[in-house]
Write a protein that holds these residues in place. Structure first.
Motif, mmCIF file in Angstrom:
data_model
loop_
_atom_site.group_PDB
_atom_site.id
_atom_site.type_symbol
_atom_site.label_atom_id
_atom_site.label_comp_id
_atom_site.label_asym_id
_atom_site.label_seq_id
_atom_site.Cartn_x
_atom_site.Cartn_y
_atom_site.Cartn_z
ATOM 1 N N ALA B 25 -16.981 -5.872 -39.196
ATOM 2 C CA ALA B 25 -18.621 -6.184 -38.764
ATOM 3 C C ALA B 25 -18.636 -5.691 -37.725
ATOM 4 C CB ALA B 25 -18.049 -7.839 -38.856
ATOM 5 N N GLY B 26 -17.855 -5.494 -36.642
ATOM 6 C CA GLY B 26 -17.966 -4.619 -35.479
ATOM 7 C C GLY B 26 -18.276 -3.256 -35.427
ATOM 8 N N VAL B 28 -18.740 1.123 -36.991
ATOM 9 C CA VAL B 28 -20.111 1.724 -37.432
ATOM 10 C C VAL B 28 -19.589 2.894 -38.713
ATOM 11 C CG1 VAL B 28 -22.522 0.760 -36.372
ATOM 12 C CG2 VAL B 28 -20.490 2.876 -35.929
ATOM 13 N N GLU B 48 -21.305 -0.246 -43.409
ATOM 14 C CA GLU B 48 -21.753 -1.498 -43.016
ATOM 15 C C GLU B 48 -21.163 -2.912 -44.159
ATOM 16 O OE1 GLU B 48 -23.812 -3.209 -40.979
ATOM 17 O OE2 GLU B 48 -24.814 -0.887 -39.615
ATOM 18 N N GLN B 112 -26.706 3.318 -42.361
ATOM 19 C CA GLN B 112 -27.565 4.949 -41.678
ATOM 20 C C GLN B 112 -26.451 6.017 -41.389
ATOM 21 O OE1 GLN B 112 -30.212 4.841 -42.181
ATOM 22 N NE2 GLN B 112 -31.130 2.264 -42.449
#
Lengths: 138, 138
Positions: B25-26, B28, B48, B112
């Motif tokens: 989760a930490g 990208v 994500e 993204q």
């Protein structure tokens, strides 16, 4: 944690083989990958380049050893800048094989695993293709 | 370039699933892997986490799209400290499948991509196993 804000998208540039080899020579950790019956497996390893091939040191009774004996394999290195949203990656695809101790380079040119364990087996991935890309911030 | 001096070997610790999910989760950027007829392929992607699965965005006519349609896949994240010779890695193994647009999270929770390109296809890797290890400097 890096920002999730979306910047302008970066440009992707293909790297030539010479630049890929230069990037490979400049790192000490990468990721070795193999396929088993459940699909791909990706594991970080320490490595050295030796005559254009990737040299790693693993434990002889490990899953890596089981799957890197005369098998297709891949090796990946990359580096990313979360702030600039830029980076690069290099992918070596080729064949993994056990290395005869007589074919090893001098000891100071061999990979030095950071992790504990009886890593006496040397495996070489001889590239069939080397490709890389650089993501340049817009 | 990091030092090649050999320190005392570091200790490898298995991470539990909760810690793996926290590390996933930490970040990208990670690496998606698939197998084709020539063996494994490993490619960096932005991602994500969404309801415990890895969500990425790719171009619909890419090799990734071709090989991540109802296929076994892996996703890897890691981080290493060259100076301390320590780090961690998490490996998700599971099945990749295209995501129906109706099943997507709100737009600010979607991956993204940093790179340019028409990345309109969302792919989810639903974990069958999540494993991780931490290398603690001696």
């Amino acid at each position: 944690m890096p920002s999730k804000d979306s910047w302008f998208p970066g440009h992707l540039l293909e790297l030539d083989r010479a630049e890929c080899l230069q990037l490979l020579a400049g790192r000490v950790t990468g990721r070795i990958a193999y396929c088993d019956s459940g699909g791909p497996v990706v594991v970080p390893v320490n490595y050295e380049m030796h005559f254009g091939a990737v040299l790693i040191r693993i434990a002889p009774y490990s899953k890596l050893a089981q799957h890197l004996r005369d098998s297709p394999a891949a090796f990946e290195v990359d580096d990313f800048d979360d702030f600039n949203q830029s980076g690069w990656s290099v992918l070596v695809r080729g064949r993994a094989e056990y290395v005869d101790p007589d074919d090893l380079p001098d000891s100071d040119l061999r990979p030095q695993p950071w992790a504990e364990g009886h890593r006496t087996l040397y495996v070489r991935v001889t590239p069939s293709t080397i490709t890389g890309r650089r993501l340049v911030a817009a």
